[in-house]
Design a protein around this motif. Structure first.
Motif, PDB file in Angstrom:
ATOM      1  N   TRP A 112      84.737   4.818   5.898  1.00  0.00           N
ATOM      2  CA  TRP A 112      84.989   3.933   4.755  1.00  0.00           C
ATOM      3  C   TRP A 112      86.407   3.363   4.827  1.00  0.00           C
ATOM      4  O   TRP A 112      87.305   3.959   5.412  1.00  0.00           O
ATOM      5  CB  TRP A 112      84.813   4.687   3.443  1.00  0.00           C
ATOM      6  CG  TRP A 112      83.393   5.047   3.165  1.00  0.00           C
ATOM      7  CD1 TRP A 112      82.684   6.075   3.704  1.00  0.00           C
ATOM      8  CD2 TRP A 112      82.501   4.373   2.282  1.00  0.00           C
ATOM      9  NE1 TRP A 112      81.398   6.092   3.231  1.00  0.00           N
ATOM     10  CE2 TRP A 112      81.262   5.050   2.337  1.00  0.00           C
ATOM     11  CE3 TRP A 112      82.615   3.273   1.440  1.00  0.00           C
ATOM     12  CZ2 TRP A 112      80.159   4.653   1.585  1.00  0.00           C
ATOM     13  CZ3 TRP A 112      81.521   2.877   0.683  1.00  0.00           C
ATOM     14  CH2 TRP A 112      80.305   3.558   0.768  1.00  0.00           C
ATOM     15  N   ARG A 113      86.607   2.197   4.198  1.00  0.00           N
ATOM     16  CA  ARG A 113      87.920   1.554   4.147  1.00  0.00           C
ATOM     17  C   ARG A 113      88.224   1.146   2.701  1.00  0.00           C
ATOM     18  O   ARG A 113      87.330   0.704   1.969  1.00  0.00           O
ATOM     19  CB  ARG A 113      87.950   0.291   5.025  1.00  0.00           C
ATOM     20  CG  ARG A 113      87.706   0.565   6.487  1.00  0.00           C
ATOM     21  CD  ARG A 113      87.632  -0.744   7.259  1.00  0.00           C
ATOM     22  NE  ARG A 113      88.886  -1.498   7.182  1.00  0.00           N
ATOM     23  CZ  ARG A 113      89.039  -2.710   7.682  1.00  0.00           C
ATOM     24  NH1 ARG A 113      88.018  -3.329   8.272  1.00  0.00           N
ATOM     25  NH2 ARG A 113      90.197  -3.320   7.598  1.00  0.00           N
ATOM     26  N   GLN A 157      79.365   5.745  -5.489  1.00  0.00           N
ATOM     27  CA  GLN A 157      80.228   5.156  -6.511  1.00  0.00           C
ATOM     28  C   GLN A 157      81.691   5.295  -6.089  1.00  0.00           C
ATOM     29  O   GLN A 157      82.072   6.288  -5.451  1.00  0.00           O
ATOM     30  CB  GLN A 157      80.051   5.870  -7.858  1.00  0.00           C
ATOM     31  CG  GLN A 157      78.732   5.635  -8.545  1.00  0.00           C
ATOM     32  CD  GLN A 157      78.708   6.329  -9.904  1.00  0.00           C
ATOM     33  OE1 GLN A 157      79.386   7.347 -10.111  1.00  0.00           O
ATOM     34  NE2 GLN A 157      77.937   5.776 -10.828  1.00  0.00           N
ATOM     35  N   VAL A 158      82.485   4.324  -6.470  1.00  0.00           N
ATOM     36  CA  VAL A 158      83.939   4.417  -6.268  1.00  0.00           C
ATOM     37  C   VAL A 158      84.553   4.908  -7.571  1.00  0.00           C
ATOM     38  O   VAL A 158      84.380   4.300  -8.632  1.00  0.00           O
ATOM     39  CB  VAL A 158      84.540   3.050  -5.880  1.00  0.00           C
ATOM     40  CG1 VAL A 158      86.050   3.187  -5.675  1.00  0.00           C
ATOM     41  CG2 VAL A 158      83.867   2.516  -4.619  1.00  0.00           C
ATOM     42  N   ARG A 159      85.243   6.046  -7.477  1.00  0.00           N
ATOM     43  CA  ARG A 159      85.917   6.652  -8.620  1.00  0.00           C
ATOM     44  C   ARG A 159      87.251   7.201  -8.117  1.00  0.00           C
ATOM     45  O   ARG A 159      87.474   7.313  -6.905  1.00  0.00           O
ATOM     46  CB  ARG A 159      85.073   7.807  -9.204  1.00  0.00           C
ATOM     47  CG  ARG A 159      83.645   7.429  -9.554  1.00  0.00           C
ATOM     48  CD  ARG A 159      83.022   8.411 -10.553  1.00  0.00           C
ATOM     49  NE  ARG A 159      83.078   9.808 -10.146  1.00  0.00           N
ATOM     50  CZ  ARG A 159      82.044  10.493  -9.661  1.00  0.00           C
ATOM     51  NH1 ARG A 159      80.864   9.893  -9.463  1.00  0.00           N
ATOM     52  NH2 ARG A 159      82.174  11.766  -9.356  1.00  0.00           N
ATOM     53  N   ILE A 162      89.089  -2.813  -3.063  1.00  0.00           N
ATOM     54  CA  ILE A 162      87.714  -3.024  -2.625  1.00  0.00           C
ATOM     55  C   ILE A 162      87.422  -1.992  -1.541  1.00  0.00           C
ATOM     56  O   ILE A 162      88.094  -1.955  -0.507  1.00  0.00           O
ATOM     57  CB  ILE A 162      87.498  -4.452  -2.086  1.00  0.00           C
ATOM     58  CG1 ILE A 162      87.714  -5.472  -3.218  1.00  0.00           C
ATOM     59  CG2 ILE A 162      86.094  -4.592  -1.502  1.00  0.00           C
ATOM     60  CD1 ILE A 162      87.581  -6.910  -2.781  1.00  0.00           C
ATOM     61  N   VAL A 163      86.447  -1.140  -1.808  1.00  0.00           N
ATOM     62  CA  VAL A 163      86.113  -0.048  -0.897  1.00  0.00           C
ATOM     63  C   VAL A 163      84.765  -0.372  -0.248  1.00  0.00           C
ATOM     64  O   VAL A 163      83.782  -0.647  -0.934  1.00  0.00           O
ATOM     65  CB  VAL A 163      86.032   1.297  -1.636  1.00  0.00           C
ATOM     66  CG1 VAL A 163      85.698   2.425  -0.662  1.00  0.00           C
ATOM     67  CG2 VAL A 163      87.354   1.584  -2.357  1.00  0.00           C
ATOM     68  N   GLY A 190      82.113  -2.248  -2.395  1.00  0.00           N
ATOM     69  CA  GLY A 190      82.269  -3.693  -2.237  1.00  0.00           C
ATOM     70  C   GLY A 190      82.691  -4.407  -3.499  1.00  0.00           C
ATOM     71  O   GLY A 190      83.050  -5.589  -3.453  1.00  0.00           O
ATOM     72  N   GLN A 191      82.660  -3.721  -4.640  1.00  0.00           N
ATOM     73  CA  GLN A 191      83.108  -4.311  -5.893  1.00  0.00           C
ATOM     74  C   GLN A 191      84.585  -3.976  -6.144  1.00  0.00           C
ATOM     75  O   GLN A 191      85.136  -3.048  -5.548  1.00  0.00           O
ATOM     76  CB  GLN A 191      82.272  -3.798  -7.072  1.00  0.00           C
ATOM     77  CG  GLN A 191      80.821  -4.218  -7.050  1.00  0.00           C
ATOM     78  CD  GLN A 191      80.054  -3.673  -8.235  1.00  0.00           C
ATOM     79  OE1 GLN A 191      80.462  -2.702  -8.881  1.00  0.00           O
ATOM     80  NE2 GLN A 191      78.915  -4.289  -8.544  1.00  0.00           N
TER      81      GLN A 191
END
Length: 417
Positions: free
Chosen positions: A399-400, A350-352, A340-341, A332-333
């Motif tokens: 997920w998107r 975590q988004v990486r 924005i995932v 969401g960040q």
């Protein structure tokens, strides 16, 4: 009301939006240009439903700057205009001082505007500033875009910056202030020939015998602005015909690209890189020329945080893995300033970047028909070293990944705003 004052007001009003915002900011340094702007705008808006707000940026570089800002505050308040002093403390003594100060000035002004519900800020740039900018960029062998100079209106940081005095000279404005009996502050840096702008100012004073004046160069810049706008439209239409976007990347038809005029090729390439990596200083001309050759020859290269990856008769332009390595965000960040995932609630997610470790964990990535390098820098969801999802690589798992709401649309990004 003198004829001179009426002429200045009419010229400024003609360069402002037909309907002014209810809250209009004015940047005032205390110099002659900005003092005249505040006075004239106060007169212009007297019969319009507009509230003026003034701000002075104190760069903290001269001990007398604080006193000057206080003088400006008093001047503004005598007219009933609220005033704030914005202090910059960010210079560490390195780099290009004038460039860093300019960037800080815009950042402080746009932040100030947001904090006061101000949607537009008027700046005191004149025909002289336009001419000096033209000469400096001419010395750097700038092209049409660089030489077209400062726009009368520009969106920056969500705030519209207005420059309604680009058709007026400093002499016009100082004559108006003298007539009004209003004093202004002379910044000593305006006479410091260590700065390129002051060198350009001095050079300009020696060109008048050739008919080269601030006004004539400002008109040249305006002519080039019209040429730039035409080229932007051509580049936009070319992008619609031969470029498509796939999950935040750009895929070019090489055959169609190769027959374009060189300037449109350059704009299409630079615009694609800016759309993927974010607006900033464009790559150096040598790097652009190398990248253009890569498209023509169908070879890979890197430029401006992006990769050019040939694939059959296409050229993919994508984010470079090295540019996003180490970037981490929560679901969401904002990740990499544009993604924005979102997805199911997963502890410690975590988004990486997907990277070399993640791609083998995506079973069907080859079915997408994209080069592997295009997928490596895409956003992925991780818990520790376990890949949970890679939405842009065909492994969504609920997920998107979406571009941020304020990220520009690809084709519209070729036009100045």
């Amino acid at each position: 009301m003198t004829e001179q004052a009426e002429r200045l007001r009419a010229k400024i009003r003609a360069c402002l939006p037909k309907t002014l915002p209810a809250r209009l900011g004015v940047a005032i340094s205390g110099g002659g240009d900005s003092v005249a702007l505040l006075l004239l705008l106060n007169e212009i808006t007297a019969n319009e439903q507009v509230t003026l707000f003034a701000a002075t940026v104190d760069h903290g570089l001269r001990p007398e700057a604080a006193d000057e800002a206080e003088h400006v505050r008093t001047f503004a308040q005598r007219m009933g205009i609220p005033h704030d002093t914005l202090v910059w403390t960010g210079w560490d003594g390195g780099g290009n001082l004038q460039d860093q100060a300019r960037q800080a000035r815009y950042r402080l002004l746009t932040d100030w505007a947001h904090g006061h519900g101000i949607t537009a800020v008027a700046l005191g740039h004149t025909a002289d500033d336009q001419a000096e900018t033209f000469l400096m960029r001419l010395g750097r062998a700038a092209g049409v875009t660089g030489l077209s100079g400062m726009p009368t209106k520009r969106l920056k940081g969500g705030v519209v910056l207005l420059r309604p005095m680009l058709g007026l000279t400093r002499q016009d404005l100082r004559a108006y202030l003298t007539e009004r009996g209003v004093e202004w502050i002379e910044d000593p840096s305006n006479h410091d020939i260590r700065f390129d702008r002051i060198k350009a100012r001095e050079a300009l004073s020696g060109l008048q015998d050739l008919g080269i004046t601030a006004s004539s160069l400002a008109r040249v810049a305006e002519n080039l602005t019209q040429a730039r706008e035409a080229l932007e439209v051509f580049a936009q239409e070319s992008a619609r015909k031969m470029a498509k976007t796939v999950a935040g990347n750009v895929c070019l038809d090489r055959a169609a690209f190769q027959i374009l005029p060189q300037e449109i090729k350059r704009r299409l390439l630079v615009g694609s890189i800016a759309w993927i990596a974010g607006q900033g200083y464009p790559p150096r001309q040598s790097a652009i020329e190398r990248a253009l050759r890569s498209v023509d020859e169908g070879t890979a290269t890197s430029i401006g945080g992006c990769l050019l990856v040939p694939h059959g008769n296409k050229m993919w332009i994508c984010r470079e893995l090295n540019a996003v390595q180490g970037k981490i965000a929560r679901a969401g960040q904002l990740w990499d300033e544009r993604w924005i995932v979102t997805g199911p609630l997963v502890a410690d997610a975590q988004v990486r970047p997907l990277g070399e470790e993640g791609l083998p964990q995506v079973p069907d990535w080859r079915n997408l028909g994209q080069p592997r390098q295009v997928l490596l820098a895409s956003p992925a969801v991780w818990v520790g070293e376990t890949l949970i999802a890679a939405p842009n690589a065909g492994f969504s798992n609920g997920w998107r990944a979406e571009l941020a709401p304020d990220w520009p649309q690809f084709h519209s990004s070729f036009l100045s705003h």
